[in-house]
Enzyme design. Structure first.
Site, PDB file in Angstrom:
ATOM      1  N   LYS A 146       0.836  -1.208   0.000  1.00  0.00           N
ATOM      2  CA  LYS A 146       0.000   0.000   0.000  1.00  0.00           C
ATOM      3  C   LYS A 146       0.873   1.262   0.000  1.00  0.00           C
ATOM      4  CE  LYS A 146      -4.169   1.854   2.104  1.00  0.00           C
ATOM      5  NZ  LYS A 146      -5.331   1.526   2.923  1.00  0.00           N
ATOM      6  N   ALA A 147       1.957   1.219   0.796  1.00  0.00           N
ATOM      7  CA  ALA A 147       2.852   2.379   0.854  1.00  0.00           C
ATOM      8  C   ALA A 147       3.500   2.629  -0.514  1.00  0.00           C
ATOM      9  CB  ALA A 147       3.923   2.160   1.920  1.00  0.00           C
ATOM     10  N   HIS A 194     -17.021   3.206   8.055  1.00  0.00           N
ATOM     11  CA  HIS A 194     -15.580   3.261   8.303  1.00  0.00           C
ATOM     12  C   HIS A 194     -15.228   4.562   9.002  1.00  0.00           C
ATOM     13  CE1 HIS A 194     -14.199   0.361   4.846  1.00  0.00           C
ATOM     14  NE2 HIS A 194     -15.223  -0.115   5.520  1.00  0.00           N
ATOM     15  N   GLU A 203      -8.088   2.311  12.082  1.00  0.00           N
ATOM     16  CA  GLU A 203      -9.272   2.243  11.217  1.00  0.00           C
ATOM     17  C   GLU A 203     -10.313   1.354  11.888  1.00  0.00           C
ATOM     18  OE1 GLU A 203      -9.876   1.568   6.590  1.00  0.00           O
ATOM     19  OE2 GLU A 203     -10.156  -0.297   7.701  1.00  0.00           O
ATOM     20  N   ALA A 241     -19.594  -9.291   3.277  1.00  0.00           N
ATOM     21  CA  ALA A 241     -18.212  -8.844   3.006  1.00  0.00           C
ATOM     22  C   ALA A 241     -17.224 -10.012   3.102  1.00  0.00           C
ATOM     23  CB  ALA A 241     -17.824  -7.733   3.984  1.00  0.00           C
ATOM     24  N   GLU A 276     -17.715 -12.160  -0.072  1.00  0.00           N
ATOM     25  CA  GLU A 276     -17.224 -11.413  -1.239  1.00  0.00           C
ATOM     26  C   GLU A 276     -15.697 -11.380  -1.253  1.00  0.00           C
ATOM     27  OE1 GLU A 276     -16.428  -7.453  -3.394  1.00  0.00           O
ATOM     28  OE2 GLU A 276     -15.763  -8.184  -1.461  1.00  0.00           O
ATOM     29  N   HIS A 277     -15.110 -11.148  -0.072  1.00  0.00           N
ATOM     30  CA  HIS A 277     -13.650 -11.084   0.041  1.00  0.00           C
ATOM     31  C   HIS A 277     -13.038 -12.440  -0.335  1.00  0.00           C
ATOM     32  CE1 HIS A 277      -9.746 -11.037   2.148  1.00  0.00           C
ATOM     33  NE2 HIS A 277      -9.741  -9.775   1.780  1.00  0.00           N
TER      34      HIS A 277
HETATM   35  P1  0O2 Z   1      -7.931  -5.524   4.960  1.00  0.00           P
HETATM   36  O1  0O2 Z   1      -7.074  -6.702   5.165  1.00  0.00           O
HETATM   37  O2  0O2 Z   1      -9.399  -5.829   5.166  1.00  0.00           O
HETATM   38  O3  0O2 Z   1      -7.494  -4.318   5.707  1.00  0.00           O
HETATM   39  P2  0O2 Z   1      -7.538   1.221  -0.008  1.00  0.00           P
HETATM   40  O4  0O2 Z   1      -8.503   0.371  -0.821  1.00  0.00           O
HETATM   41  O5  0O2 Z   1      -7.247   0.601   1.348  1.00  0.00           O
HETATM   42  O6  0O2 Z   1      -6.325   1.594  -0.757  1.00  0.00           O
HETATM   43  P3  0O2 Z   1      -9.185   3.081   1.392  1.00  0.00           P
HETATM   44  O7  0O2 Z   1      -9.899   4.354   1.009  1.00  0.00           O
HETATM   45  O8  0O2 Z   1      -8.397   3.108   2.660  1.00  0.00           O
HETATM   46  O9  0O2 Z   1      -8.217   2.613   0.222  1.00  0.00           O
HETATM   47  O10 0O2 Z   1     -10.184   1.912   1.402  1.00  0.00           O
HETATM   48  P4  0O2 Z   1     -11.702   1.691   1.753  1.00  0.00           P
HETATM   49  O11 0O2 Z   1     -12.313   1.149   0.511  1.00  0.00           O
HETATM   50  O12 0O2 Z   1     -12.379   2.868   2.379  1.00  0.00           O
HETATM   51  O13 0O2 Z   1     -11.612   0.563   2.865  1.00  0.00           O
HETATM   52  C1  0O2 Z   1     -10.633  -0.434   2.839  1.00  0.00           C
HETATM   53  C2  0O2 Z   1     -11.069  -1.644   3.637  1.00  0.00           C
HETATM   54  O14 0O2 Z   1     -12.507  -1.739   3.697  1.00  0.00           O
HETATM   55  C3  0O2 Z   1     -10.610  -2.916   2.973  1.00  0.00           C
HETATM   56  O15 0O2 Z   1      -9.371  -3.248   3.512  1.00  0.00           O
HETATM   57  C4  0O2 Z   1     -11.681  -3.927   3.372  1.00  0.00           C
HETATM   58  O16 0O2 Z   1     -11.458  -4.409   4.692  1.00  0.00           O
HETATM   59  C5  0O2 Z   1     -12.921  -3.068   3.388  1.00  0.00           C
HETATM   60  N1  0O2 Z   1     -13.567  -3.005   2.063  1.00  0.00           N
HETATM   61  C6  0O2 Z   1     -13.699  -1.906   1.286  1.00  0.00           C
HETATM   62  N2  0O2 Z   1     -14.378  -2.194   0.157  1.00  0.00           N
HETATM   63  C7  0O2 Z   1     -14.687  -3.504   0.221  1.00  0.00           C
HETATM   64  C8  0O2 Z   1     -15.405  -4.391  -0.656  1.00  0.00           C
HETATM   65  O17 0O2 Z   1     -15.879  -4.031  -1.728  1.00  0.00           O
HETATM   66  N3  0O2 Z   1     -15.513  -5.693  -0.232  1.00  0.00           N
HETATM   67  C9  0O2 Z   1     -15.020  -6.148   0.941  1.00  0.00           C
HETATM   68  N4  0O2 Z   1     -15.180  -7.433   1.260  1.00  0.00           N
HETATM   69  N5  0O2 Z   1     -14.317  -5.326   1.780  1.00  0.00           N
HETATM   70  C10 0O2 Z   1     -14.164  -4.028   1.440  1.00  0.00           C
HETATM   71  P5  0O2 Z   1      -8.240  -3.960   2.632  1.00  0.00           P
HETATM   72  O18 0O2 Z   1      -7.138  -3.004   2.488  1.00  0.00           O
HETATM   73  O19 0O2 Z   1      -8.837  -4.513   1.371  1.00  0.00           O
HETATM   74  O20 0O2 Z   1      -7.732  -5.166   3.448  1.00  0.00           O
END
Ligand code: 0O2
Length: 230
Positions: free
Chosen positions: A81-82, A148, A167, A179, A182-183
């Protein structure tokens, strides 16, 4: 024939690190210290949530929290991500740009519980809200719903206070179920999910939202019932 393990105690790994001189050891220590403050921030937030939960359960007739999970972002995911954000050159730059190194997920029975948890946490004097993304009011195109929040909490160390972002994802059981499935599907298909499956998932998200709505109505109906006494 395999030769016997020369060091079953695992000490050779430490010796290997030692053999690399002070730089590698320093990097290792710095990384550990960097991650530790996020672990402490998770501990603080989960304690706050546990207090709210216990107090609520003592006072009312249901629990607003089904379960709580937390995770520290893995090294791989953190550096990926970084790098995506062009900020992988120093730990300070990573800390500035990646705000979900510490993550806490709170799963609640009802949508109203989600907003209750948000209110109770964000009005605490040592919690600073950095960002709110309400994917319940405004779901993602694929149907993803969740609230969030990025909050910052103070972590009191022996020689200083660090303000550490966490977060928070707050969602209902139905949202969490969707979720998770889907994940898992995206993970299995390595993000190239067949179109029909994507449509099915979006449809399932609508059904999950409807279920939340109906469960809320059911609860309201049950609350309105006069239970006859003997
Ligand atoms: P993990 O392991 O769950 O942390 P980013 O996508 O992180 O670059 P942002 O704006 O930080 O950008 O992301 P966002 O979309 O606001 O929220 C990121 C996290 O929300 C994701 O973490 C997921 O946990 C969850 N999330 C967001 N959208 C979806 C989705 O469509 N489906 C599912 N299942 N989860 C979602 P990471 O980073 O994916 O991983």
């Amino acid at each position: 024939m395999t030769s016997p393990d020369p060091d079953p105690s695992g000490q050779s790994e430490i010796a290997f690190l030692d053999g690399q001189g002070p730089e590698l050891r320093q990097v290792h220590q710095q990384l550990n210290r960097f991650r530790l403050r996020y672990k402490f921030a998770i501990d603080e937030v989960t304690t706050k949530i546990a207090i709210l939960r216990e107090e609520f359960e003592e006072t009312y007739d249901h629990s607003p929290i089904e379960h709580v999970r937390s995770r520290l972002k893995s090294h791989d995911s953190l550096f990926e991500k970084a790098s995506r954000r062009g900020s992988h050159n120093s730990l300070d730059a990573i800390a500035e740009s990646v705000l979900d190194i510490a993550g806490v997920r709170v799963v609640c029975p009802f949508v109203s519980d989600v907003y209750w948890i948000k209110e109770m946490l964000t009005r605490q004097s040592d919690v600073t809200v950095l960002e709110v993304e309400d994917y319940i009011a405004d779901p993602k195109p694929n149907g993803y719903r969740s609230l969030h929040l990025t909050i910052e909490v103070p972590v009191f160390l022996s020689d200083r206070t660090e303000h550490v972002p966490v977060e928070l994802q707050i969602r209902t059981i139905a949202m969490d179920f969707w979720a998770s499935v889907e994940h898992a599907i995206y993970y299995k298909y390595d993000a190239t999910v067949p179109h029909t499956l994507v449509e099915e998932l979006t449809d399932a998200a609508r059904i999950a939202a409807d279920l939340d709505h109906r469960m809320t109505q059911l609860r309201e109906e049950v609350r309105g019932l006069q239970v006859p006494r003997d």
